[in-house]
Design a protein around this motif. Structure first.
Motif, mmCIF file in Angstrom:
data_model
loop_
_atom_site.group_PDB
_atom_site.id
_atom_site.type_symbol
_atom_site.label_atom_id
_atom_site.label_comp_id
_atom_site.label_asym_id
_atom_site.label_seq_id
_atom_site.Cartn_x
_atom_site.Cartn_y
_atom_site.Cartn_z
ATOM 1 N N GLN A 147 -7.963 -36.391 -9.676
ATOM 2 C CA GLN A 147 -9.232 -36.532 -8.970
ATOM 3 C C GLN A 147 -9.057 -37.060 -7.547
ATOM 4 N N SER A 148 -7.847 -37.464 -7.177
ATOM 5 C CA SER A 148 -7.603 -38.062 -5.863
ATOM 6 C C SER A 148 -7.835 -37.066 -4.733
ATOM 7 N N GLU A 149 -8.074 -37.611 -3.539
ATOM 8 C CA GLU A 149 -8.282 -36.761 -2.356
ATOM 9 C C GLU A 149 -6.985 -36.132 -1.854
ATOM 10 N N ILE A 150 -5.863 -36.842 -2.034
ATOM 11 C CA ILE A 150 -4.571 -36.376 -1.539
ATOM 12 C C ILE A 150 -3.566 -36.348 -2.695
ATOM 13 N N VAL A 151 -2.816 -35.258 -2.774
ATOM 14 C CA VAL A 151 -1.757 -35.116 -3.782
ATOM 15 C C VAL A 151 -0.416 -35.084 -3.050
ATOM 16 N N ILE A 152 0.505 -35.964 -3.451
ATOM 17 C CA ILE A 152 1.804 -36.060 -2.791
ATOM 18 C C ILE A 152 2.916 -35.811 -3.806
ATOM 19 N N ILE A 153 3.849 -34.930 -3.439
ATOM 20 C CA ILE A 153 5.022 -34.681 -4.267
ATOM 21 C C ILE A 153 6.195 -35.469 -3.700
ATOM 22 N N SER A 154 6.948 -36.130 -4.576
ATOM 23 C CA SER A 154 8.152 -36.835 -4.142
ATOM 24 C C SER A 154 9.204 -36.764 -5.238
ATOM 25 N N ASP A 155 10.310 -36.089 -4.955
ATOM 26 C CA ASP A 155 11.375 -35.941 -5.943
ATOM 27 C C ASP A 155 12.010 -37.284 -6.275
ATOM 28 N N ALA A 156 12.609 -37.363 -7.449
ATOM 29 C CA ALA A 156 13.141 -38.632 -7.954
ATOM 30 C C ALA A 156 14.274 -39.187 -7.106
ATOM 31 N N ASP A 157 15.004 -38.325 -6.413
ATOM 32 C CA ASP A 157 16.148 -38.784 -5.620
ATOM 33 C C ASP A 157 15.794 -39.006 -4.152
ATOM 34 N N CYS A 158 14.504 -39.129 -3.861
ATOM 35 C CA CYS A 158 14.039 -39.344 -2.487
ATOM 36 C C CYS A 158 13.291 -40.675 -2.402
ATOM 37 N N PHE A 159 13.527 -41.424 -1.339
ATOM 38 C CA PHE A 159 13.031 -42.791 -1.244
ATOM 39 C C PHE A 159 12.284 -43.005 0.074
ATOM 40 N N TRP A 160 11.171 -43.726 -0.019
ATOM 41 C CA TRP A 160 10.264 -43.880 1.115
ATOM 42 C C TRP A 160 10.388 -45.238 1.789
#
Length: 365
Positions: free
Chosen positions: A104-117
């Protein structure tokens, strides 16, 4: 495109834009790193009531979900975490599309398991999505182990070159080169994730709704690069195959007059991915024929090549150019043979190179 990358953004950016977000982490046998991924996301600065994390499990056969459950029970996370557990091996996109129906969120973000923010990635990035013309954004890829081997050094050189071009495309209009480390979409525009060509295919779907898709140079995510060439080749073949399918689709739309992307961006990319590998074969064949026919000219060619490979900077560039064209040619043959990459599989060589100290040095955990 390098000149375009220096332009200012023609966007109306609201730095106070704080939409609700759902962060999707697709996993398949990620027991080595899923704990580190959750620890990384726990450092992200964003209003907890507007953020949820969904671990999207594609029938893992290891302890991935057990580690997720253990991490949740042992840590007081401020944001909501839920798990989608597919009992059937659907592939990354198949699982993501099942989860998308529940968001239901306004924004959908994909982030792979081996990637860090970095902890401020959402604060820096989401303002770009406040502009009505923008439908999706992605970030720069930064390598945690760029200096480890000649393979990782070459990948860093490739990233620097390619990402400058993608930024230029973004400032001109849009780029299709999206990566799974950070890909954020407006939910209102996202009916489904593209099954054939993954993140970049979804970006094209967004463009075809007359919205822009941008690589934002001010934001980046960190990941590990394979240190062995065979592991890099495995990953690159899959990516190249997806991109060739993507640009073949763009060519078809262009011929029909339906492509909503400037020709200045589309045509060079179509030539690069679909025609350049074949032109390289012709060029190599002609060069060999000339060298056989004219020995003195052959000696000159060998001297030039010797100089190129003797200088470290040009050596790295030359090696990347050659191997990327080999990868594109191999992927093109797979594409023409209609070989599809449906399921994804972690590259163990890259995973084993990742360690907690790397992430701590970058203040990612």
């Amino acid at each position: 495109m390098r000149q375009c990358s220096q332009r200012k953004w023609d966007l109306d950016i609201d730095s106070d834009f704080l939409p609700s977000v759902s962060i999707l982490i697709p996993v398949y046998n990620e027991q080595q790193i899923i704990g580190l991924k959750l620890e990384n996301l726990a450092k992200v600065v964003y209003p907890a009531e507007k953020m949820e994390v969904i671990v999207v499990n594609d029938a893992s056969s290891d302890d991935t979900l057990k580690i997720v459950a253990q991490y949740i029970s042992e840590h007081r996370l401020q944001f909501r975490v839920r798990v989608f557990d597919s009992q059937e091996h659907l592939g990354k996109t198949g699982c993501l599309n099942q989860v998308l129906k529940t968001i239901q969120s306004e924004i959908v973000i994909i982030s792979d398991a081996d990637c860090f923010w970095p902890k401020d990635i959402l604060q820096k990035s989401l303002g770009y999505l406040s502009d009505p013309s923008v439908g999706a954004i992605t970030a720069r890829e930064q390598l945690l182990n760029a200096g480890d081997t000649w393979v990782t050094r070459g990948e860093q050189t490739y990233n620097n070159t390619v990402q400058a071009i993608r930024i230029g495309e973004s400032k001109l209009y849009s780029t299709l080169f999206f990566q799974g480390g950070f890909a954020a979409y407006k939910k209102s525009l996202l009916n489904k994730f593209n099954h054939a060509t993954d993140d970049s295919g979804t970006a094209l779907d967004i463009i075809q709704t007359n919205k822009r898709t941008l690589l934002i140079p001010e934001i980046g995510f960190f990941t590990i690069s394979p240190t062995a060439w065979q592991d890099k080749f495995t990953i690159k073949i899959r990516r190249a195959s997806h991109l060739q399918q993507l640009w073949a689709r763009c060519l078809n739309l262009l011929i029909q007059g339906k492509l909503l992307m400037p020709k200045r961006i589309a045509i060079p990319e179509i030539i690069l991915h679909l025609f350049n590998p074949l032109l390289l074969v012709v060029l190599v064949a002609l060069t060999i024929a000339v060298m056989v026919s004219y020995p003195f000219l052959a000696l000159g060619i060998l001297v030039v090549l010797g100089v190129v490979f003797a200088v470290k900077k040009t050596q790295t560039t030359a090696i990347e150019l050659i191997q990327n064209n080999i990868i594109l040619l191999t992927a093109l043959m797979s594409f023409l043979a209609k070989r599809k990459f449906r399921f994804w599989k972690p590259v163990e060589g890259a995973r084993s190179a990742l360690n907690k100290q790397m992430l701590q040095e970058k203040q990612l955990i």
